[in-house]
Write a protein that holds these residues in place. Structure first.
Motif, PDB file in Angstrom:
ATOM      1  N   SER A  49       0.816  -0.998   0.049  1.00  7.76           N
ATOM      2  CA  SER A  49      -0.056   0.014  -0.154  1.00  7.76           C
ATOM      3  C   SER A  49       1.005   1.250   0.079  1.00  7.76           C
ATOM      4  O   SER A  49       0.468   2.332  -0.681  1.00  7.76           O
ATOM      5  N   GLU A  50       1.718   1.091   0.780  1.00  8.73           N
ATOM      6  CA  GLU A  50       2.735   2.412   0.801  1.00  8.73           C
ATOM      7  C   GLU A  50       3.393   2.722  -0.486  1.00  8.73           C
ATOM      8  O   GLU A  50       3.491   3.851  -1.078  1.00  8.73           O
ATOM      9  N   ARG A  52       2.284   1.697  -3.384  1.00  7.07           N
ATOM     10  CA  ARG A  52       1.139   2.245  -4.324  1.00  7.07           C
ATOM     11  C   ARG A  52       0.843   3.684  -4.031  1.00  7.07           C
ATOM     12  O   ARG A  52       0.691   4.511  -5.034  1.00  7.07           O
ATOM     13  N   THR A  53       0.815   4.037  -2.868  1.00  2.00           N
ATOM     14  CA  THR A  53       0.418   5.408  -2.710  1.00  2.00           C
ATOM     15  C   THR A  53       1.514   6.348  -3.177  1.00  2.00           C
ATOM     16  O   THR A  53       1.312   7.511  -3.807  1.00  2.00           O
ATOM     17  N   ASP A  56       0.922   6.826  -6.845  1.00  2.00           N
ATOM     18  CA  ASP A  56       0.143   7.706  -7.163  1.00  2.00           C
ATOM     19  C   ASP A  56       0.596   9.157  -6.952  1.00  2.00           C
ATOM     20  O   ASP A  56       0.317  10.123  -7.720  1.00  2.00           O
ATOM     21  N   ASN A  57       1.418   9.389  -6.214  1.00  2.00           N
ATOM     22  CA  ASN A  57       1.808  10.583  -5.832  1.00  2.00           C
ATOM     23  C   ASN A  57       2.637  11.204  -7.035  1.00  2.00           C
ATOM     24  O   ASN A  57       2.529  12.061  -7.500  1.00  2.00           O
TER      25      ASN A  57
END
Lengths: 473, 121
Positions: A49-50, A52-53, A56-57
């Motif tokens: 998840s980290e 992924r975020t 996205d950023n």
């Protein structure tokens, strides 16, 4: 002591944690402990998840950056387009202004340009600020602004162009002078008026230097008068005199039994001979080798002329032959004038240049003439002396035989017969010319040439020789 | 006192080496036992790399900030100049009665774009 203690306590707890965790991991590595599986999955999940975020950023930032670049590129393009258009417009406007005297702003500091430069920004400023009438600005190209000089739109002065030094001080004319001008005659007026301003005005420094210029009276040579050509002038004057005399004579002579045609021809020839002197320039030489041109010395040789023999009594002045050599030998002229010899010969060349007066005689062919002569023996015999007379008068007064025309033609035929035997046998083209010459007499249409072979007259082939033969006969 | 400090230091060093050993051991096992997934990067390293990238991006942004500001200022100036020029030309055209070529489509869009840009700024 306390900070040290607290620090030591924290350090101890950290160490304990580290130790226990390490042991745990080691056990998990050796697969001795089974409670790590969920834990590991959780960690993995967190990790994912980290990641992924973060991804996205990163994408967001990238999009933002690209958008900004696109925007700036578009902005630059738009500015370029607009810049082009504005430059075109500015050039157009500048050209229009330059037409009316606008000097584009120069960066040089020359003294002459400075004034032009000064006027330009002033004028543009004026346009922007005051919004004056553009038409006036156009007509006054260097209208200085208010800052430079207070001037209402007027015709441009020399000072506007920086040419004050050329200004001639204008002093108004004095009233008494004006009165004098009115009083004096017009022809007097102009010199006085021209003189007075000249006196008043400052003469410019660059005056006309006549010192080097020698006012020499032109010599006689410049007018073409030399010792060789003095006689020509005499001929000219004589010709003028004779023209006058001839006109008098022509009026006086009565139209007695003379044919109108010959009279007209004679008149023409007389005038022509006189005009030879009075008119200039000479006719172009008609070089016809073989065509014997009567010389000034002996008048025996005769060319296709229709000059009647009765010309002997004519005045002595115009008996001069026309020399085709363009050399007017004045001696010969006088000689020829002196000798009022036999058949004075004159070439009909000059005659040809002029359209002869149409003969009033209707051309009667020779055969008809012969026929007529049979019936009217009077016509065949006596050739009447031809006298110079006015053709109009003649035609009215000649009533002798009742056949004036026939008489005239008969006489001319006789004269032609006399002259024909002297003709030189021509070559082909010469024959044509001779034919044209004879035909141009307008008298006998059908008469052909009768080239008689004269032993003395031989053809001269060369042109120069022809001319010479013309002279020599 | 010093002995305990030394002991602590030794314990820390031991823990550090143990952790390194564990990491190495894990990687080795992954490589041998799961060769298909060996190509993928270790998420941990990924994470580390990502963080490094993040930090680098931050520095870059800091450096480019003034440039971006300058760019914006230039744009605004250009817009203002253009507007002034256009106004002047229109005024001159009015005064001279000179027929200037009408603006094409792209020129019109450009003008509008510039105007919008001016409004944004």
């Amino acid at each position: 002591m306390d900070p040290i203690r607290s620090f030591c306590a924290k350090l101890r707890s950290l160490a304990v944690t580290l130790d226990s965790e390490t042991a745990r991991l080691q056990r998990a590595l050796e697969k001795e402990d089974s409670d790590f599986e969920g834990y590991a999955v959780r960690i993995l999940h967190d990790l994912n998840s980290e990641v992924r975020t973060l991804k996205d950023n990163v994408n967001i930032l990238l999009d933002k950056a690209s958008l900004e670049s696109q925007e700036s590129i578009g902005f630059i393009k738009a500015t370029k387009v607009l810049m082009k258009k504005t430059s075109v417009d500015i050039i157009k406007i500048r050209e229009l202004f330059q037409k009316y005297g606008y000097n584009p702003r120069a960066k040089k500091n020359s003294a002459v340009e400075q004034e032009a430069i000064d006027s330009k920004p002033e004028s543009t400023r004026d346009e922007n600020l005051q919004k004056p009438d553009v038409k006036d600005d156009m007509s006054n190209p260097v209208v200085p602004s208010s800052s430079v000089s207070e001037k209402i739109p007027c015709s441009p002065q020399l000072s506007d162009f920086g040419l004050e030094r050329y200004l001639i001080s204008q002093i108004p004319p004095n009233p008494p002078q004006a009165v004098n001008n009115h009083k004096k005659e017009p022809n007097m007026l102009t010199p006085s008026s021209s003189q007075s301003p000249v006196e008043v005005l400052k003469t410019p420094k660059c005056a006309l230097n006549m010192d080097d210029f020698e006012c020499v009276t032109p010599k006689l040579e410049h007018f073409g008068i030399s010792e060789y050509t003095v006689c020509l002038n005499e001929d000219y004057t004589m010709g003028l005199k004779n023209v006058k005399n001839k006109s008098e004579e022509a009026v006086e002579t009565e139209p007695v039994s003379s044919n109108s045609t010959t009279a007209s021809l004679i008149n023409q020839q007389l005038e022509k001979n006189d005009d030879e002197y009075t008119k200039s320039p000479l006719a172009p030489t008609f070089c016809t080798p073989g065509l014997k041109i009567p010389s000034t010395k002996n008048g025996t040789a005769l060319v296709s002329t229709d000059y009647p023999l009765s010309k002997t009594n004519s005045s002595s002045n115009d008996l001069e032959m026309k020399d085709y050599t363009l050399v007017l030998n004045s001696d010969k002229c006088f000689e020829s004038c002196a000798e009022a010899s036999s058949s004075p010969v004159i070439s009909s060349y000059e005659n040809l240049l002029r359209t002869p007066t149409p003969p009033k005689v209707t051309t009667i062919p020779e055969d008809i003439l012969q026929i007529l002569s049979k019936y009217n023996p009077n016509l065949a015999t006596t050739p009447v002396a031809v006298k110079a007379c006015h053709p109009a008068k003649h035609s009215l007064l000649d009533v002798k035989d009742g056949t004036s025309e026939m008489l005239a033609t008969r006489k001319l035929v006789k004269s032609l017969r006399r002259t024909d035997h002297l003709l030189v046998p021509f070559s082909g083209w010469q024959a044509q010319i001779a034919q044209w010459l004879t035909g141009n007499r307008g008298l006998v249409a059908g008469q052909g040439l009768r080239p008689t072979s004269h032993p003395t007259h031989t053809e001269q082939p060369a042109a120069g020789a022809g001319l010479a033969s013309g002279q020599n006969g | 006192m010093e002995e305990e400090v030394d002991k602590l230091e030794l314990m820390f060093q031991k823990a550090d080496s143990d952790l390194d050993y564990i990491q190495y051991r894990l990687e080795y096992e992954i490589k041998t036992n799961h060769p298909d997934s060996a190509g993928e990067k270790n998420p941990v390293t990924l994470l580390q790399e990502l963080s490094a990238i993040k930090s680098r991006y931050q520095t870059l942004q800091a450096r480019f900030k003034p440039i971006a500001d300058e760019q914006k200022e230039i744009k605004s100036r250009i817009c203002a100049t253009f507007n002034k020029t256009m106004a002047m030309i229109q005024e001159l055209q009015k005064q001279t009665d000179l027929e200037l070529s009408p603006m094409t489509e792209e020129e019109k869009t450009a003008v509008e774009q510039l105007k919008s840009h001016m409004s944004d700024l």
